[in-house]
Design an enzyme around this catalytic site. Structure first.
Site, PDB file in Angstrom:
ATOM      1  NE  ARG A  56      36.548  47.037  37.101  1.00 42.85           N
ATOM      2  CZ  ARG A  56      37.853  47.114  36.522  1.00 42.85           C
ATOM      3  NH1 ARG A  56      38.016  47.249  35.365  1.00 42.85           N
ATOM      4  NH2 ARG A  56      38.800  47.557  37.393  1.00 42.85           N
ATOM      5  CG  HIS A  59      40.948  43.587  36.781  1.00 43.09           C
ATOM      6  ND1 HIS A  59      41.871  43.399  36.078  1.00 43.09           N
ATOM      7  CD2 HIS A  59      41.093  44.786  37.595  1.00 43.09           C
ATOM      8  CE1 HIS A  59      42.891  44.444  36.290  1.00 43.09           C
ATOM      9  NE2 HIS A  59      42.573  45.240  37.206  1.00 43.09           N
ATOM     10  CD  GLU A  60      39.729  45.844  41.375  1.00 42.31           C
ATOM     11  OE1 GLU A  60      40.046  45.858  42.462  1.00 42.31           O
ATOM     12  OE2 GLU A  60      39.595  46.670  40.634  1.00 42.31           O
ATOM     13  CB  SER A  61      38.721  38.442  43.060  1.00 44.47           C
ATOM     14  OG  SER A  61      38.046  38.003  41.885  1.00 44.47           O
TER      15      SER A  61
END
Length: 170
Positions: A56, A59-61
């Site tokens: 996660r 993906h987010e960064s």
């Protein structure tokens, strides 16, 4: 009986492989150390959950490269993410860190109070992007508060992590 913590079995090479095998550049040793130190802050106690959190965060960064939301990093996205009564004049509360915290009242303020006992992230939200440890601390704080104990996460259901992150005010 002595039990070896699961974190002792996550090596730097495994961490780097997890990042690079997803097409991202190799992370630094500092990123590995901060990730490992943050696992307990996120209440993560299994390799499976550690892997889900890392996926996660990647993906987010954008593979641990974006600690500032790309669309807002140059402008601050004026008019977006505003919450009167919480926002400090001259500060913007767009996505920052490895989980891309957004919004003063829903993320910066509670994260700051839980992590530091004060409002330093409200007064200086860019600290989340400038300071490697703060980027990890807030990511693991978000995980602990919004993801860790939700239905399906402890059973290894990766989709549950996506669902809960989408539900939270990020």
């Amino acid at each position: 009986m002595f039990v070896v913590p699961f974190t002792a079995s996550i090596t730097s090479a495994q961490f780097k492989n997890a990042v690079t095998s997803n097409g991202f550049p190799s992370p630094s040793d500092a990123q590995y150390r901060s990730y490992m130190a943050g696992l307990s802050k996120g209440q993560i106690t299994t390799k499976e959950e550690a892997a889900m959190a890392l996926a996660r965060f990647l993906h987010e960064s954008d593979g641990l490269r974006a600690k500032r939301e790309y669309a807002c990093q140059n402008t601050g996205c004026p008019g977006s993410y505003e919450q009167p009564g919480c926002d400090v004049a001259g500060q913007d509360y767009y996505g920052r860190g490895y989980i891309q915290l957004s919004w003063c009242e829903w993320n910066y303020k509670p994260a700051s109070r839980d992590l530091y006992g004060d409002d330093r992230l409200v007064r200086d939200p860019d600290m989340v992007a400038r300071d490697e440890q703060v980027a990890w601390d807030t990511a693991f704080w978000f995980w602990k508060v919004n993801v860790h104990s939700k239905a399906g996460v402890q059973q290894g259901k990766f989709g549950a992590t996506t669902k809960e992150i989408g539900r939270a005010h990020v």
